[in-house]
Design a protein around this motif. Structure first.
Motif, PDB file in Angstrom:
ATOM      1  N   ASP A  92      22.342  -0.606  -0.737  1.00  0.00           N
ATOM      2  CA  ASP A  92      22.172   0.850  -0.667  1.00  0.00           C
ATOM      3  C   ASP A  92      20.718   1.266  -0.501  1.00  0.00           C
ATOM      4  O   ASP A  92      20.404   2.130   0.318  1.00  0.00           O
ATOM      5  N   GLU A  93      19.832   0.678  -1.276  1.00  0.00           N
ATOM      6  CA  GLU A  93      18.419   1.048  -1.192  1.00  0.00           C
ATOM      7  C   GLU A  93      17.850   0.704   0.186  1.00  0.00           C
ATOM      8  O   GLU A  93      17.085   1.473   0.761  1.00  0.00           O
ATOM      9  N   ALA A  94      18.228  -0.432   0.734  1.00  0.00           N
ATOM     10  CA  ALA A  94      17.757  -0.815   2.073  1.00  0.00           C
ATOM     11  C   ALA A  94      18.317   0.138   3.130  1.00  0.00           C
ATOM     12  O   ALA A  94      17.615   0.480   4.090  1.00  0.00           O
ATOM     13  N   VAL A  95      19.553   0.582   2.979  1.00  0.00           N
ATOM     14  CA  VAL A  95      20.138   1.558   3.907  1.00  0.00           C
ATOM     15  C   VAL A  95      19.345   2.855   3.842  1.00  0.00           C
ATOM     16  O   VAL A  95      18.981   3.430   4.872  1.00  0.00           O
ATOM     17  N   ARG A  96      19.032   3.332   2.627  1.00  0.00           N
ATOM     18  CA  ARG A  96      18.263   4.571   2.479  1.00  0.00           C
ATOM     19  C   ARG A  96      16.873   4.438   3.096  1.00  0.00           C
ATOM     20  O   ARG A  96      16.397   5.355   3.785  1.00  0.00           O
ATOM     21  N   ARG A  97      16.210   3.292   2.863  1.00  0.00           N
ATOM     22  CA  ARG A  97      14.864   3.083   3.429  1.00  0.00           C
ATOM     23  C   ARG A  97      14.906   3.082   4.957  1.00  0.00           C
ATOM     24  O   ARG A  97      14.065   3.698   5.611  1.00  0.00           O
ATOM     25  N   LEU A  98      15.899   2.366   5.532  1.00  0.00           N
ATOM     26  CA  LEU A  98      16.012   2.299   6.985  1.00  0.00           C
ATOM     27  C   LEU A  98      16.283   3.686   7.571  1.00  0.00           C
ATOM     28  O   LEU A  98      15.664   4.083   8.564  1.00  0.00           O
ATOM     29  N   ALA A  99      17.197   4.426   6.957  1.00  0.00           N
ATOM     30  CA  ALA A  99      17.514   5.775   7.440  1.00  0.00           C
ATOM     31  C   ALA A  99      16.275   6.670   7.393  1.00  0.00           C
ATOM     32  O   ALA A  99      15.996   7.396   8.350  1.00  0.00           O
ATOM     33  N   ALA A 100      15.525   6.603   6.307  1.00  0.00           N
ATOM     34  CA  ALA A 100      14.320   7.424   6.186  1.00  0.00           C
ATOM     35  C   ALA A 100      13.263   7.012   7.210  1.00  0.00           C
ATOM     36  O   ALA A 100      12.648   7.862   7.855  1.00  0.00           O
ATOM     37  N   ALA A 101      13.066   5.714   7.380  1.00  0.00           N
ATOM     38  CA  ALA A 101      12.053   5.214   8.311  1.00  0.00           C
ATOM     39  C   ALA A 101      12.355   5.616   9.747  1.00  0.00           C
ATOM     40  O   ALA A 101      11.438   5.860  10.541  1.00  0.00           O
ATOM     41  N   GLU A 102      13.656   5.688  10.105  1.00  0.00           N
ATOM     42  CA  GLU A 102      14.041   5.996  11.482  1.00  0.00           C
ATOM     43  C   GLU A 102      14.541   7.427  11.661  1.00  0.00           C
ATOM     44  O   GLU A 102      14.977   7.793  12.751  1.00  0.00           O
ATOM     45  N   GLY A 103      14.486   8.219  10.621  1.00  0.00           N
ATOM     46  CA  GLY A 103      14.930   9.604  10.714  1.00  0.00           C
ATOM     47  C   GLY A 103      16.420   9.731  11.021  1.00  0.00           C
ATOM     48  O   GLY A 103      16.834  10.581  11.803  1.00  0.00           O
ATOM     49  N   ARG A 104      17.231   8.893  10.400  1.00  0.00           N
ATOM     50  CA  ARG A 104      18.677   8.875  10.657  1.00  0.00           C
ATOM     51  C   ARG A 104      19.448   9.482   9.490  1.00  0.00           C
ATOM     52  O   ARG A 104      19.070   9.313   8.343  1.00  0.00           O
ATOM     53  N   ARG A 105      20.547  10.137   9.807  1.00  0.00           N
ATOM     54  CA  ARG A 105      21.482  10.655   8.809  1.00  0.00           C
ATOM     55  C   ARG A 105      22.465   9.532   8.477  1.00  0.00           C
ATOM     56  O   ARG A 105      23.012   8.892   9.364  1.00  0.00           O
ATOM     57  N   VAL A 106      22.695   9.296   7.193  1.00  0.00           N
ATOM     58  CA  VAL A 106      23.589   8.230   6.744  1.00  0.00           C
ATOM     59  C   VAL A 106      25.031   8.721   6.745  1.00  0.00           C
ATOM     60  O   VAL A 106      25.340   9.787   6.230  1.00  0.00           O
ATOM     61  N   LEU A 107      25.912   7.920   7.340  1.00  0.00           N
ATOM     62  CA  LEU A 107      27.361   8.082   7.226  1.00  0.00           C
ATOM     63  C   LEU A 107      27.843   6.919   6.386  1.00  0.00           C
ATOM     64  O   LEU A 107      27.484   5.764   6.652  1.00  0.00           O
ATOM     65  N   THR A 108      28.659   7.215   5.364  1.00  0.00           N
ATOM     66  CA  THR A 108      29.055   6.181   4.425  1.00  0.00           C
ATOM     67  C   THR A 108      30.411   6.487   3.804  1.00  0.00           C
ATOM     68  O   THR A 108      30.837   7.636   3.781  1.00  0.00           O
ATOM     69  N   ARG A 109      31.051   5.448   3.278  1.00  0.00           N
ATOM     70  CA  ARG A 109      32.236   5.602   2.441  1.00  0.00           C
ATOM     71  C   ARG A 109      31.874   5.358   0.980  1.00  0.00           C
ATOM     72  O   ARG A 109      32.721   5.435   0.109  1.00  0.00           O
ATOM     73  N   ASP A 110      30.632   5.071   0.711  1.00  0.00           N
ATOM     74  CA  ASP A 110      30.137   4.746  -0.623  1.00  0.00           C
ATOM     75  C   ASP A 110      29.665   6.034  -1.317  1.00  0.00           C
ATOM     76  O   ASP A 110      28.651   6.620  -0.933  1.00  0.00           O
ATOM     77  N   ARG A 111      30.404   6.466  -2.330  1.00  0.00           N
ATOM     78  CA  ARG A 111      30.081   7.715  -3.026  1.00  0.00           C
ATOM     79  C   ARG A 111      28.688   7.683  -3.650  1.00  0.00           C
ATOM     80  O   ARG A 111      27.971   8.681  -3.610  1.00  0.00           O
ATOM     81  N   ASP A 112      28.308   6.559  -4.235  1.00  0.00           N
ATOM     82  CA  ASP A 112      26.990   6.459  -4.862  1.00  0.00           C
ATOM     83  C   ASP A 112      25.883   6.572  -3.823  1.00  0.00           C
ATOM     84  O   ASP A 112      24.885   7.267  -4.039  1.00  0.00           O
ATOM     85  N   LEU A 113      26.040   5.885  -2.701  1.00  0.00           N
ATOM     86  CA  LEU A 113      25.041   5.959  -1.637  1.00  0.00           C
ATOM     87  C   LEU A 113      24.940   7.389  -1.107  1.00  0.00           C
ATOM     88  O   LEU A 113      23.840   7.906  -0.916  1.00  0.00           O
ATOM     89  N   ALA A 114      26.068   8.031  -0.887  1.00  0.00           N
ATOM     90  CA  ALA A 114      26.055   9.409  -0.379  1.00  0.00           C
ATOM     91  C   ALA A 114      25.382  10.351  -1.370  1.00  0.00           C
ATOM     92  O   ALA A 114      24.574  11.205  -0.978  1.00  0.00           O
ATOM     93  N   ALA A 115      25.684  10.187  -2.652  1.00  0.00           N
ATOM     94  CA  ALA A 115      25.111  11.067  -3.673  1.00  0.00           C
ATOM     95  C   ALA A 115      23.599  10.887  -3.795  1.00  0.00           C
ATOM     96  O   ALA A 115      22.877  11.836  -4.098  1.00  0.00           O
ATOM     97  N   ALA A 116      23.104   9.679  -3.532  1.00  0.00           N
ATOM     98  CA  ALA A 116      21.682   9.385  -3.685  1.00  0.00           C
ATOM     99  C   ALA A 116      20.886   9.597  -2.395  1.00  0.00           C
ATOM    100  O   ALA A 116      19.678   9.393  -2.391  1.00  0.00           O
ATOM    101  N   THR A 117      21.562  10.008  -1.318  1.00  0.00           N
ATOM    102  CA  THR A 117      20.893  10.121  -0.019  1.00  0.00           C
ATOM    103  C   THR A 117      21.009  11.555   0.499  1.00  0.00           C
ATOM    104  O   THR A 117      22.098  11.984   0.894  1.00  0.00           O
TER     105      THR A 117
END
Length: 181
Positions: free
Chosen positions: A70-95
């Protein structure tokens, strides 16, 4: 092309869901996914990536980038200016701005995206590689037609991985799927 091509005919770009599912992002504003907003799909949404790419979205898939945590997904999304699509409730809540999908089936995920206001229609011409998400360019079909490609029609080549694409039966299958949503 008419409404049967999967074009969003209602003109509604409505809001999308964030991590808590209430349609509000941090400040109470609906999360809106502009048509060309770059996306990052987490490890649970690999099947959705090719559909979004065929609709013209820049849709990176986390596992293609070797990212699953999850943390690596958030870092990558932030670095590339991408919106995260996920089925993970925790990842969505923290992003911030993440879009939470709840369905497992890709067609049901497409319905969720449409209901959230994401425009789903095939691009006039393929723009993104279905395999690696790289940009496509039209190629001279006479000079660059591989043996396995149909004998007529426009061809596109991925600038990143070199794969060739054309509008064949898969294109029509996706058109029908999008029209049925």
């Amino acid at each position: 092309m008419g409404a049967r091509d999967g074009a969003d005919t209602d003109g509604d770009d409505g809001g999308a869901r964030d991590g808590d599912g209430d349609g509000d992002s941090d400040g109470g504003e609906p999360v809106v996914v502009p048509e060309r907003d770059p996306l990052l799909l987490d490890a649970m949404l690999g099947g959705l990536a090719s559909y979004l790419r065929m609709c013209g979205y820049d849709a990176a898939y986390a596992l293609d980038r070797g990212v699953e945590d999850d943390e690596a997904v958030r870092r990558l999304a932030a670095a590339e200016g991408r919106r995260v699509l996920t089925r993970d409730r925790d990842l969505a809540a923290a992003t911030p701005g993440a879009l939470l999908l709840t369905e497992r089936d890709v067609v049901d995920q497409l319905r969720e995206l449409r209901e959230a206001g994401v425009r789903l229609r095939l691009a006039e011409a393929p723009a993104r590689c279905g395999a690696c998400n790289g940009p496509l360019e039209a190629v001279d079909p006479d000079a660059d037609r591989p043996d396995y490609a149909p004998e007529t029609g426009t061809l596109w080549r991925c600038r990143d991985c070199g794969r060739r694409f054309w509008k064949g039966s898969h294109w029509e299958d996706v058109r029908e799927t999008l029209a049925s949503l």
